[in-house]
Design a protein around this motif. Structure first.
Motif, short mmCIF file in Angstrom:
data_model
loop_
_atom_site.label_atom_id
_atom_site.label_comp_id
_atom_site.label_asym_id
_atom_site.label_seq_id
_atom_site.Cartn_x
_atom_site.Cartn_y
_atom_site.Cartn_z
N LEU A 35 -3.73 2.43 4.69
CA LEU A 35 -2.70 2.36 5.58
C LEU A 35 -3.16 2.48 7.00
O LEU A 35 -2.58 1.88 7.93
N ASN A 36 -3.90 3.20 7.27
CA ASN A 36 -4.63 3.51 8.36
C ASN A 36 -5.19 2.09 9.02
O ASN A 36 -4.97 1.66 10.39
N GLU A 37 -6.04 1.55 8.10
CA GLU A 37 -6.73 0.31 8.58
C GLU A 37 -5.79 -0.87 8.77
O GLU A 37 -5.68 -1.60 9.63
N LEU A 38 -4.44 -0.94 7.94
CA LEU A 38 -3.43 -1.70 8.12
C LEU A 38 -2.83 -1.56 9.55
O LEU A 38 -2.36 -2.55 10.05
N ASP A 39 -2.77 -0.13 10.00
CA ASP A 39 -2.20 0.05 11.14
C ASP A 39 -2.89 -0.35 12.29
O ASP A 39 -2.26 -0.95 13.33
N PHE A 40 -4.14 -0.62 12.02
CA PHE A 40 -5.15 -0.91 13.22
C PHE A 40 -4.90 -2.56 13.00
O PHE A 40 -4.92 -2.92 14.39
N GLU A 92 -6.24 14.04 -5.22
CA GLU A 92 -6.42 14.23 -3.81
C GLU A 92 -7.26 13.26 -3.16
O GLU A 92 -6.77 12.75 -1.80
N TYR A 93 -8.39 13.03 -3.62
CA TYR A 93 -9.21 11.90 -2.97
C TYR A 93 -8.50 10.47 -3.01
O TYR A 93 -8.72 9.62 -1.91
N ALA A 94 -8.07 10.21 -4.31
CA ALA A 94 -7.31 8.69 -4.15
C ALA A 94 -6.05 8.56 -3.14
O ALA A 94 -6.04 7.58 -2.60
N LEU A 95 -5.49 9.84 -2.91
CA LEU A 95 -4.37 9.81 -1.93
C LEU A 95 -5.01 9.46 -0.41
O LEU A 95 -4.36 8.84 0.38
N LEU A 96 -6.16 10.21 -0.30
CA LEU A 96 -6.80 10.03 1.00
C LEU A 96 -7.43 8.44 1.17
O LEU A 96 -7.34 7.91 2.05
N GLU A 97 -7.97 7.95 0.04
CA GLU A 97 -7.99 6.42 -0.29
C GLU A 97 -6.83 5.55 0.67
O GLU A 97 -7.28 4.57 1.18
N THR A 98 -5.88 5.77 -0.30
CA THR A 98 -4.78 5.06 -0.10
C THR A 98 -4.46 5.15 1.26
O THR A 98 -3.96 4.26 2.23
N THR A 104 0.91 -1.17 0.01
CA THR A 104 -0.03 -0.02 -0.06
C THR A 104 0.83 1.27 -0.05
O THR A 104 0.45 2.31 -0.65
N TYR A 105 2.05 1.25 0.79
CA TYR A 105 2.80 2.46 0.72
C TYR A 105 3.62 2.56 -0.82
O TYR A 105 3.60 3.77 -1.16
N LYS A 106 3.84 1.58 -1.55
CA LYS A 106 4.13 1.46 -2.85
C LYS A 106 3.03 2.27 -3.58
O LYS A 106 3.28 3.25 -4.59
#
Length: 441
Positions: A272-277, A262-268, A128-130
């Motif tokens: 990452l937030n969900e994976l951190d959880f 900008e919206y696509a970046l927020l989706e990504t 996801t970082y990629k």
């Protein structure tokens, strides 16, 4: 639309020399996408992200290490044994030296991660970082294309202003010559000549300023493109062709956010937030590692025979570690990770509304700018006609030089208003395309 063209790495402009370019807007954007520093750095960031993914994958692959340790005991260590071991037994400890002068150990160890919840989530997060780096790169390309487009349009508008000044200057020079001829023949006053001369001087000064401004804007365009400032650049697009392009106007576009980077970046970022959880939850699970090692120990009192005495050792096993209690830290870390997800959801909703408002506002601004240009075109045509009629009246002796001077001033003012309205129209066109997500590279 010029801005809807796909990205090409080859600049499709006419290059007449190593530093002499004739470029359309499309070709200028393509040039920028292969030469502009921010774009080049974004490509580097993408490559770094790919390497980061491979680095994360490597954590779960077999790890092999080798070692060699050599010791030369200048003095062997002494150990005290109880006197009871002596013959006859004694109450005094007996000093004894154990070991050999030269000792060395060569070994190899293999370790393998068998299970680690954090590692599994980390693999997903690295991919996801990629994806995030790729989308950041796309945002950089869009911003570069937008900046180049605005700079390109700015040059075209100033060039148009210069053409209007030249045409006006030609007509004014003719009027001045005609008035001087009338003055010499006694049909005009000296003040008539002086008024036109002042206008001509002011217009020549304005032309010099606009010429310098045109050079500055061309250099700014080169900078936005990543082109050497010393290069010669000629623009091939025409304002009339750009104005003829159709601009899509929706009554209420509520889906424009889907095309916005900008919206696509927020989706990504939300991924990452969900994976951190998930990673925080995985810290409640144990970690299991397997290992295997083999070594040989060499001992001798003579260095030349050091490797004659060898004692092999090998072992396999596993390590299970489980952090059972850590004072509740993991629970609160997990709660904060969940709250971060909630914050990003709020940001996404706010961005949706913001994009809808931005599209609506830019549509209105574009329509206003379009009407303004149309009005200023009519005013410009009217000012030209007034000047033409005023000159005829003056030449026929039924008008005054003051009327001609006033008409010349009105024409200049109409030209300036037209240029400003034209610039606003082109810039709002770019802003509308960007707001609606139609600039894609």
């Amino acid at each position: 639309m010029v801005l809807l063209a796909s990205f090409h790495v080859v600049v499709k402009g006419q290059e007449t020399g190593s530093l002499n370019y004739k470029l359309s807007l499309k070709a200028a954007i393509d040039y920028a996408l292969t030469h502009q520093t921010d774009v080049l750095n974004a490509v580097v960031d993408e490559e770094m992200a790919r390497n980061k993914v491979k680095e994360t994958v490597g954590i779960g692959l077999p790890q092999v290490s080798a070692s060699y340790n050599f010791q030369d005991f200048l003095k062997l260590p002494t150990t005290l044994l109880p006197g009871e071991f002596s013959n006859p037994p004694s109450d005094t400890p007996i000093p004894v030296k154990f070991g050999t002068k030269f000792n060395s150990t060569a070994g190899i160890e293999l370790s393998q991660l068998i299970f680690d919840g954090s590692y599994i989530v980390g693999l997903q997060a690295s991919k996801t970082y990629k994806e995030l780096s790729v989308r950041n790169s796309r945002r950089t390309r869009i911003e570069t294309a937008t900046a180049v487009t605005k700079a390109y349009y700015s040059v075209l508008v100033i060039a148009e202003q210069l053409d209007l000044i030249d045409a006006n200057l030609t007509q004014l020079s003719k009027s001045l010559n005609d008035t001087e001829a009338l003055f010499k023949n006694g049909f005009a006053e000296k003040i008539d000549v002086d008024r036109l001369q002042v206008l001509k001087n002011n217009l020549e000064t304005e032309r010099e300023n606009v010429t310098r401004l045109l050079e500055l804007n061309i250099n700014m365009l080169k900078f936005q493109m990543g082109m050497p400032i010393q290069a010669e650049l000629t623009l091939t697009d025409q304002i009339k062709d750009i104005r003829a392009e159709q601009v899509a106007l929706a009554v209420a576009d509520t889906t424009a956010y889907k095309g916005r980077i900008e919206y696509a970046l927020l989706e990504t970022q939300q991924k990452l937030n969900e994976l951190d959880f998930k990673r925080q939850k995985s810290t409640f699970l144990p970690t299991l590692r397997g290992f295997a090692s083999a070594s040989k120990n060499f001992q001798s009192d003579e260095f030349s025979r050091h490797f004659d005495n060898r004692f092999p050792t090998s072992v396999i096993g596993f390590t299970l570690s489980w952090n059972l209690i850590n004072g509740g830290q993991r629970i609160y870390q997990m709660r904060n990770a969940k709250l971060t997800i909630k914050k990003t959801e709020n940001d996404m909703l706010n961005l949706k509304n913001g994009i809808a408002q931005e599209v609506s506002a830019n549509q209105k601004l574009y329509l206003n700018s379009k009407r303004s240009v149309e009005n200023q075109e009519r005013n410009l045509a009217l000012a030209k006609e007034i000047l033409r009629v005023t000159r005829i009246k003056y030449e026929q002796g039924v008008g005054s030089s003051l009327e001609v001077t006033t008409a010349e001033t009105s024409l200049k003012e109409a030209q300036n208003n037209y240029i400003k309205a034209l610039y606003d129209l082109l810039i709002t066109k770019v802003d509308l395309d960007k707001a609606a997500g139609r600039i894609n590279y």
